[in-house]
Design a protein around this motif. Structure first.
Motif, PDB file in Angstrom:
ATOM      1  N   THR B  31       0.779  -1.187   0.056  1.00 29.94           N
ATOM      2  CA  THR B  31       0.128  -0.013   0.145  1.00 29.94           C
ATOM      3  C   THR B  31       0.693   1.114   0.096  1.00 29.94           C
ATOM      4  O   THR B  31       2.306   1.064   0.668  1.00 29.94           O
ATOM      5  N   MET B  32       0.498   2.283  -0.450  1.00 24.23           N
ATOM      6  CA  MET B  32       1.025   3.618  -0.556  1.00 24.23           C
ATOM      7  C   MET B  32       1.684   3.972   1.001  1.00 24.23           C
ATOM      8  O   MET B  32       2.840   4.391   1.061  1.00 24.23           O
ATOM      9  N   ARG B  33       0.925   3.609   1.793  1.00 21.02           N
ATOM     10  CA  ARG B  33       1.419   4.020   3.105  1.00 21.02           C
ATOM     11  C   ARG B  33       2.396   3.243   3.742  1.00 21.02           C
ATOM     12  O   ARG B  33       3.368   3.766   4.367  1.00 21.02           O
ATOM     13  N   ARG B  34       2.206   1.828   3.738  1.00 19.19           N
ATOM     14  CA  ARG B  34       3.233   0.869   3.900  1.00 19.19           C
ATOM     15  C   ARG B  34       4.555   1.074   3.311  1.00 19.19           C
ATOM     16  O   ARG B  34       5.750   1.418   3.552  1.00 19.19           O
ATOM     17  N   LEU B  35       4.624   1.343   1.852  1.00 12.88           N
ATOM     18  CA  LEU B  35       5.624   1.416   1.235  1.00 12.88           C
ATOM     19  C   LEU B  35       6.418   2.955   1.477  1.00 12.88           C
ATOM     20  O   LEU B  35       7.468   2.810   1.824  1.00 12.88           O
TER      21      LEU B  35
END
Lengths: 220, 220
Positions: B31-35
């Motif tokens: 996910t963008m947040r995790r990335l």
DNA sequence: ACCTGAACACCGTTCAAGT
DNA sequence: ACCTGAACACCGTTCAAGT
């Protein structure tokens, strides 16, 4: 197209609506909230009939697989195993043409649905009767892959990257592809589905494999 | 595994981190947040280097495709087209074994990446040199499908539904499948990867197709 | 030029509450 | 037994604001 809210929900109604929603607006439109709306209910009501969204996805795979089983049941068997198997697979393919989202979804399911297993069971039986050993049938199923079920996900559609779409600066890097595409475009200038006729290509690939398997069967 | 925050972000760093994240925790974890977290940054910072998540997905497909191109470049060509193509495909497959998430993602991309097109271009060239017409090469690419790139998504793993896992009440509905599986299990009691050896099955299917194509080439 | 905080419109899903 | 409202923890993404 919201349906009558007075009809009570049921697992079957939910799954039918899910299939219809995917048919009309694609898999991405299939959210629990949208699905509920389509049924004239609230999203949370669905959870009384299905465990979770994954359950819905498993369910619609099963619905399509049953549709396939119904369709292939009407294929009359021939003494030639290859003819029968070929016709069954092409019949199954027709079902996938009505549910364009299904191939992608089928490939995400890890455990096969019972309906899919029944489909394969019949296929195994036909090939076994046609003179295959169980061992060769097993290899054959792997060789056919998703083609056995009636579809073949195209990774890269040579036709979609027609020469016109390839930027000139890229073309020099792809001499063979450009050469191939220009020749194909020239030979078949008015194909309905772009440059590649899906049906023709599906049958070509299927026949290469079925013919190869038949040869292995004869030799064994 | 958060990396040093002092190194500035870049499209390349983002894509590398995305590949690593998918390798370690699967596509769903990407996910963008995790990335961003993995890169020691905020999610919104990523948007300065990539357009949107789809762009990230296109990007990591390209990264893997380049990895494949690097690998197959080291395959030394043989005068026999089939030998060369076969070895290239099996080499490409090794890359997919390092990126298990990649097959599923490759199949969701509608427009092929440049790196993938280069891969196919080389394949077309090899077959053309091997005596294929452009027309037959085109059919061949469709027949091979994703196998040309080195993977084959298994829709239903006969081995995964080993007889032990099939409930007894279901078994009677699947006589042929049960028969086939019990025989295979018996013949090959200690295969490492369950009942089906993926490598063996991949090569079997590949050879059926390559042999079939070779025969068509000879006849033409 | 590069990064961020707050905010928006969406997800799937839980849970207590309604009939 | 069946359905719902409010709420929670997540998404991707925009936009104005920081340095």
């Amino acid at each position: 197209m919201t349906t009558d809210a007075r009809i009570p929900l049921s697992r079957e109604r939910v799954l039918r609506a899910a299939v219809q929603l995917a048919d009309e607006h694609g898999l991405r439109a299939l959210t629990m909230r949208r699905l509920a709306e389509e049924l004239g209910a609230e999203a949370m009501s669905l959870y009384y009939h299905v465990a979770k969204k994954e359950d819905v996805l498993d369910g619609i795979v099963d619905v399509v697989a049953e549709e396939i089983n119904d369709a292939v049941a009407r294929v009359e068997p021939s003494p030639d195993w290859k003819r029968t198997v070929r016709e069954r697979i092409l019949t199954a393919r027709q079902v996938f043409l009505r549910h364009r989202w299904a191939p992608a979804l089928f490939e995400t399911r890890s455990s096969a649905s019972i309906a899919v297993l029944r489909y394969y069971d019949a296929l195994v039986g036909l090939m076994r009767d046609g003179g295959f050993s169980y061992d060769l049938v097993h290899h054959a199923l792997h060789a056919l892959g998703s083609r056995a079920l009636g579809f073949s996900q195209e990774l890269f559609d040579p036709g979609a990257s027609a020469s016109a779409e390839v930027p000139a600066e890229l073309a020099w890097q792809l001499p063979n592809l450009v050469g191939m595409l220009s020749e194909i475009a020239h030979e078949d200038p008015d194909s309905t589905l772009g440059f590649c006729d899906d049906q023709t290509e599906f049958e070509f690939g299927l026949d290469v494999i079925l013919d190869g398997l038949d040869r292995l069967r004869e030799r064994a």
